[in-house]
Design an enzyme around this catalytic site. Structure first.
Site, PDB file in Angstrom:
ATOM      1  CE  LYS A   1      -1.985  -6.979  -5.241  1.00  0.00           C
ATOM      2  NZ  LYS A   1      -1.035  -5.767  -4.868  1.00  0.00           N
TER       3      LYS A   1
ATOM      4  CE1 TYR B   1      -1.760  -9.812  -7.541  1.00  0.00           C
ATOM      5  CE2 TYR B   1      -4.015  -9.907  -8.730  1.00  0.00           C
ATOM      6  CZ  TYR B   1      -2.925  -9.097  -8.245  1.00  0.00           C
ATOM      7  OH  TYR B   1      -2.711  -7.798  -8.505  1.00  0.00           O
TER       8      TYR B   1
ATOM      9  CG  ASN C   1       3.407   0.112  -7.393  1.00  0.00           C
ATOM     10  OD1 ASN C   1       2.205  -0.049  -7.902  1.00  0.00           O
ATOM     11  ND2 ASN C   1       4.463  -0.073  -8.129  1.00  0.00           N
TER      12      ASN C   1
ATOM     13  CB  SER D   1      -5.850  -3.765  -3.062  1.00  0.00           C
ATOM     14  OG  SER D   1      -6.453  -5.018  -3.287  1.00  0.00           O
TER      15      SER D   1
ATOM     16  CB  THR E   1       1.409  -1.876 -16.335  1.00  0.00           C
ATOM     17  OG1 THR E   1       0.617  -3.189 -15.786  1.00  0.00           O
ATOM     18  CG2 THR E   1       0.599  -0.779 -15.879  1.00  0.00           C
TER      19      THR E   1
ATOM     20  CB  THR F   1      12.392   0.638  -2.782  1.00  0.00           C
ATOM     21  OG1 THR F   1      10.906  -0.051  -3.329  1.00  0.00           O
ATOM     22  CG2 THR F   1      11.921   1.621  -2.016  1.00  0.00           C
TER      23      THR F   1
END
Length: 279
Positions: A154, A150, A85, A136, A185, A34
């Site tokens: 998490k 944030y 994710n 997480s 990433t 997705t």
């Protein structure tokens, strides 16, 4: 892999999600992936195959999530592994971040995850099998200055995963919460991280800590391909772990947090235990 499973992966156009999709497709697995932008997803994956189902999904919309899972079931006949994710980072003190900025982060990182779980569980209950993996962060175990909201999202993912694992065990459904450290990433880029639009100069130490972290973009020690492979390996385990730390930095920070917690708890042991009625 020993057998073919159907994997439903959110946030699949970049980062861990994209690495997972590519590795799983190469292994012949069925993958429903997705993204908010289906064209970006298809371009990023670069593969057209019968075992790949790209889906445009708004994770904050329960109907959109439910329809995506229904399409997955129709296409592949089962939903075996769900990987939550999708998410993004947000930096700033609680005072700096507006109510809207805060709620938007919870909408994707927490409520999007809950929507997927809520819509996936009927299929898994019917099958009496499945594996839910919630991504997480090490920030959901031990947080650093400048990332309060944030971290709150998490930490929420860790907490809901702990209880979910207990609640769904009777259906044969397994749960793993993954806490990655720093991986190379695009997480520290503008595509995946927001900074409070309104900043307060007095938070100078916090802003310096933020800047130090953002300067590490492209220098992170973690290899996202190895992280994806580790997640896939966990799914193949007969008794997969509830917690999975990824990266030496995540492991070291988590162990240090354990030591701090123990010291804090023991420091006031007498006071903590002195709450019962007398007599």
């Amino acid at each position: 892999m020993d057998n073919i499973k159907t994997w439903f992966i959110t946030g699949a156009s970049k980062g861990f999600g994209l690495s997972l999709v590519k590795q799983l497709l190469q292994a012949g697995q069925n993958v429903a992936a997705t993204s908010r932008d289906i064209n970006e997803l298809i371009k990023a994956v670069g593969i057209t195959a019968s075992n790949f189902l790209p889906l445009k999904v708004e994770l904050g919309d329960e109907d959109s999530v439910g329809y995506a899972l229904y399409q997955t079931k129709c296409a592949f006949k089962s939903i075996d592994v769900v990987i939550n994710n999708a998410g993004y980072g947000i930096g700033g003190s609680i005072e700096e971040l507006t109510d809207r900025e805060t709620r938007d982060n919870f909408e994707i990182n927490v409520f999007g995850t809950l929507n997927v779980i809520r819509m996936a569980m009927p299929y898994m209950r019917h099958q009496q099998s499945g594996h839910i993996i919630n991504i997480s962060s090490i920030a959901g175990i031990t947080a650093t200055s400048g990332w309060s909201i944030y971290a709150a999202t998490k930490f929420s993912v860790v907490g809901l995963s702990e209880v979910l694992a207990q609640d769904v065990a009777e259906f044969g459904v397994k749960v793993t919460v993954v806490a990655p450290g720093a991986f190379r990433t695009n997480f520290l880029t503008a595509d995946s991280i927001n900074i409070a639009q309104h900043t307060i100069p007095e938070y100078s130490a916090m802003h310096r800590a933020q800047e130090t972290l953002l300067k590490k973009d492209g220098k992170q020690s973690g290899d996202p391909e190895k992280a994806a492979a580790a997640i896939i390996e966990v799914v193949q385990m007969e008794n997969p772990p509830l917690y999975l730390l990824l990266g030496e930095d995540a492991y070291d920070r988590a162990i240090a947090k354990l030591d701090r917690l123990k010291n804090e708890y023991l420091l006031n042991e007498e006071l903590s235990k002195a709450m019962a009625y007398n007599g």
